[in-house]
Design a protein around this motif. Structure first.
Motif, PDB file in Angstrom:
ATOM      1  N   LEU A   6      14.175   4.300 -79.298  1.00 25.43           N
ATOM      2  CA  LEU A   6      13.825   5.699 -79.536  1.00 25.43           C
ATOM      3  C   LEU A   6      15.084   6.477 -79.902  1.00 25.43           C
ATOM      4  O   LEU A   6      16.081   6.420 -79.185  1.00 25.43           O
ATOM      5  CB  LEU A   6      13.177   6.311 -78.294  1.00 25.43           C
ATOM      6  CG  LEU A   6      12.018   5.514 -77.673  1.00 25.43           C
ATOM      7  CD1 LEU A   6      11.553   6.186 -76.388  1.00 25.43           C
ATOM      8  CD2 LEU A   6      10.872   5.391 -78.656  1.00 25.43           C
ATOM      9  N   CYS A   7      15.030   7.174 -81.028  1.00 22.97           N
ATOM     10  CA  CYS A   7      16.165   7.969 -81.493  1.00 22.97           C
ATOM     11  C   CYS A   7      15.821   9.450 -81.361  1.00 22.97           C
ATOM     12  O   CYS A   7      14.799   9.906 -81.901  1.00 22.97           O
ATOM     13  CB  CYS A   7      16.496   7.631 -82.942  1.00 22.97           C
ATOM     14  SG  CYS A   7      16.889   5.888 -83.203  1.00 22.97           S
ATOM     15  N   TYR A   8      16.681  10.195 -80.676  1.00 21.95           N
ATOM     16  CA  TYR A   8      16.430  11.614 -80.396  1.00 21.95           C
ATOM     17  C   TYR A   8      17.401  12.506 -81.178  1.00 21.95           C
ATOM     18  O   TYR A   8      18.515  12.086 -81.519  1.00 21.95           O
ATOM     19  CB  TYR A   8      16.576  11.901 -78.900  1.00 21.95           C
ATOM     20  CG  TYR A   8      15.479  11.302 -78.055  1.00 21.95           C
ATOM     21  CD1 TYR A   8      14.384  12.068 -77.665  1.00 21.95           C
ATOM     22  CD2 TYR A   8      15.528   9.969 -77.649  1.00 21.95           C
ATOM     23  CE1 TYR A   8      13.366  11.524 -76.881  1.00 21.95           C
ATOM     24  CE2 TYR A   8      14.525   9.417 -76.883  1.00 21.95           C
ATOM     25  CZ  TYR A   8      13.437  10.202 -76.501  1.00 21.95           C
ATOM     26  OH  TYR A   8      12.433   9.657 -75.733  1.00 21.95           O
ATOM     27  N   ASP A  26      20.649   6.166 -77.755  1.00 22.53           N
ATOM     28  CA  ASP A  26      19.274   5.747 -77.986  1.00 22.53           C
ATOM     29  C   ASP A  26      18.639   5.317 -76.664  1.00 22.53           C
ATOM     30  O   ASP A  26      19.340   4.992 -75.698  1.00 22.53           O
ATOM     31  CB  ASP A  26      19.218   4.584 -78.982  1.00 22.53           C
ATOM     32  CG  ASP A  26      19.712   4.988 -80.358  1.00 22.53           C
ATOM     33  OD1 ASP A  26      19.618   6.183 -80.683  1.00 22.53           O
ATOM     34  OD2 ASP A  26      20.192   4.106 -81.103  1.00 22.53           O
ATOM     35  N   ARG A  57       6.233   7.918 -74.488  1.00 23.06           N
ATOM     36  CA  ARG A  57       7.660   8.016 -74.784  1.00 23.06           C
ATOM     37  C   ARG A  57       8.297   9.027 -73.820  1.00 23.06           C
ATOM     38  O   ARG A  57       7.727  10.094 -73.565  1.00 23.06           O
ATOM     39  CB  ARG A  57       7.885   8.472 -76.228  1.00 23.06           C
ATOM     40  CG  ARG A  57       7.140   7.624 -77.258  1.00 23.06           C
ATOM     41  CD  ARG A  57       7.531   6.174 -77.171  1.00 23.06           C
ATOM     42  NE  ARG A  57       6.765   5.340 -78.115  1.00 23.06           N
ATOM     43  CZ  ARG A  57       6.588   4.050 -77.976  1.00 23.06           C
ATOM     44  NH1 ARG A  57       7.115   3.410 -76.926  1.00 23.06           N
ATOM     45  NH2 ARG A  57       5.891   3.366 -78.862  1.00 23.06           N
ATOM     46  N   VAL A 102      10.898   6.208 -83.935  1.00 23.68           N
ATOM     47  CA  VAL A 102      10.527   5.106 -83.052  1.00 23.68           C
ATOM     48  C   VAL A 102      10.700   3.837 -83.868  1.00 23.68           C
ATOM     49  O   VAL A 102      10.001   3.616 -84.858  1.00 23.68           O
ATOM     50  CB  VAL A 102       9.073   5.235 -82.554  1.00 23.68           C
ATOM     51  CG1 VAL A 102       8.731   4.073 -81.622  1.00 23.68           C
ATOM     52  CG2 VAL A 102       8.870   6.571 -81.850  1.00 23.68           C
ATOM     53  N   CYS A 112      12.124  13.425 -80.010  1.00 28.17           N
ATOM     54  CA  CYS A 112      12.138  12.044 -80.498  1.00 28.17           C
ATOM     55  C   CYS A 112      11.801  12.053 -81.992  1.00 28.17           C
ATOM     56  O   CYS A 112      10.693  12.427 -82.387  1.00 28.17           O
ATOM     57  CB  CYS A 112      11.129  11.199 -79.732  1.00 28.17           C
ATOM     58  SG  CYS A 112      11.144   9.455 -80.215  1.00 28.17           S
ATOM     59  N   THR A 149      10.506  12.032 -72.346  1.00 28.57           N
ATOM     60  CA  THR A 149      10.904  13.338 -72.893  1.00 28.57           C
ATOM     61  C   THR A 149      12.149  13.840 -72.163  1.00 28.57           C
ATOM     62  O   THR A 149      12.355  13.555 -70.978  1.00 28.57           O
ATOM     63  CB  THR A 149       9.767  14.358 -72.741  1.00 28.57           C
ATOM     64  OG1 THR A 149       9.419  14.486 -71.355  1.00 28.57           O
ATOM     65  CG2 THR A 149       8.527  13.911 -73.514  1.00 28.57           C
TER      66      THR A 149
END
Length: 410
Positions: free
Chosen positions: A178-180, A192, A143, A154, A151, A145
């Motif tokens: 991917l949600c941060y 996202d 994933r 997922v 993160c 960074t």
């Protein structure tokens, strides 16, 4: 007087055996060692599968959800005459301990099973005919960074399972979001990140492929793959003037492409569009969002042109379609939570199964039996629990928690 011995030619024996159900062939393994070895040859496996295709020996599998037990499960429907698609077996999947499993693709008699949406994902390939079960390894895709961001989620929201004819390989593709969040304050990032992962059965591994920068919608009926290519719908434009396009992925060259806008479907906000495969062609089933009296238009793609196959006029009390059966009959879910079969030639509805479940979880898949091996293991109670339904006319929604005492070893 001794009767003369009559020997059946080997070719005729093979022809007869290749037309039998997998369950019968599995029993014959214990009778004749020669038959047992011949059932594993590529020639016999291919002949058996193509006989099923030729005779259109489809088997329906209903994906359901028990709201009381908070449990997803599958129901095998009978295709015997006069049984009206009654449930003959319920199947629970305890392998998926973290979340409810869903069918994310069917190909050559296999099902790709995937736990629902977020974070820890269990994925497996399952052959319900031979009862072979293969657990896929965890993805090794890294994933991305970013400084100051963590993160948090997922999300796996869409995928497909199909055969790559060029490389003789089964592949599974899935779209990842991917949600941060901000590492210090925990505020969710507005942006996202998308990734696409591809699994190869031949290599038994995952890899990342370039994302098409589109978010496909998982509005497919039964199967969205044909001849090694997978199809989804995507939406472009701003509400309420969105337009629908078709995103495709070729398993052989591992490339995405986008087909022209489907002008005939109208505005996305007012129309439901389901991608499907119909009689060997990619198609879309179009019907209105509003109302419970639904009309349906089926369009199929011929080259780069879209052609209307037929229209079904207003059918009362329909929630959504589930998929096409033989002779263009259409399975539907109605407002009474019943699975019904609509025959366009007679304009009649037949009642099949009562469903006391959350309707949004009901979906239908079709498969033909296959002897193809996936180098997995034989299913056991940690993976699959089968509950025979002795009298399918009884309430099919019996408490599935009791299946442990009714496991079918046969």
């Amino acid at each position: 007087m001794q009767m003369p011995r009559f020997e059946v030619p080997e070719a005729l024996v093979t022809e007869i055996l290749s037309k039998l159900p997998v369950k019968s062939l599995m029993r014959f393994n214990c009778i004749c060692k020669y038959w047992c070895s011949s059932f594993q040859t590529p020639h016999f496996i291919s002949k058996h599968y193509h006989n099923n295709l030729k005779n259109n020996n489809l088997n329906p599998l209903l994906q359901r959800f028990d709201g009381n037990a908070n449990l997803a499960y599958l129901s095998q429907l009978s295709v015997e005459k006069d049984e009206n698609f009654l449930v003959k077996q319920n199947i629970r999947l305890p392998f998926f301990i973290h979340d409810s499993p869903y069918v994310w693709g069917a190909c050559h008699g296999f099902f790709c099973l995937h736990s629902s949406f977020m974070n820890d994902m269990e994925v497996a390939i399952w052959n319900p005919s031979t009862r072979e079960f293969k657990i896929l390894p965890q993805s090794s895709v890294q994933r991305p960074t970013y400084p100051g961001l963590t993160c948090k989620y997922v999300i796996f929201a869409c995928g497909a399972f199909e055969f790559d004819f060029k490389n003789d390989d089964y592949k599974f593709i899935r779209f990842v979001t991917l949600c941060y969040v901000d590492t210090e304050c925990g505020i969710e990032s507005p942006d996202d990140v998308s990734q696409v992962e591809l699994y190869s059965l031949k290599c038994d591994s995952w890899k990342e492929i370039p994302s098409p920068n589109y978010s496909p919608l998982d509005y497919c009926l039964s199967n969205n793959c044909l001849d090694g290519i997978c199809y989804w719908q995507i939406v472009m434009g701003n509400s309420p003037y969105e337009k629908v396009m078709i995103l495709s992925f070729d398993m052989a060259n591992e490339k995405f492409s986008v087909s022209p806008i489907l002008e005939f479907v109208g505005f996305f906000s007012k129309t439901n569009i389901n991608v499907l495969v119909f009689n060997g062609s990619v198609g879309v089933l179009v019907y209105p969002v509003e109302g419970i009296d639904k009309s349906f238009d089926l369009w199929v793609m011929n080259g780069k042109e879209w052609t209307k196959q037929f229209s079904i006029e207003s059918i009362p009390g329909v929630v959504n379609p589930l998929g096409f059966w033989k002779n263009n009959e259409l399975f539907l879910l109605n407002t009474n939570y019943e699975v019904v079969l609509f025959d366009p030639s007679t304009q009649e509805l037949g009642i099949n199964s009562y469903l006391d479940h959350h309707r949004e979880y009901v979906s239908l898949f079709f498969y033909v039996e296959s002897l193809v091996s996936i180098n997995g293991i034989q299913e056991h109670r940690d993976h699959i629990i089968r509950q025979l339904v002795g009298d399918a006319s009884n309430n099919i929604n019996r408490n599935i928690d009791q299946v442990d005492t009714k496991y079918d070893d046969g």
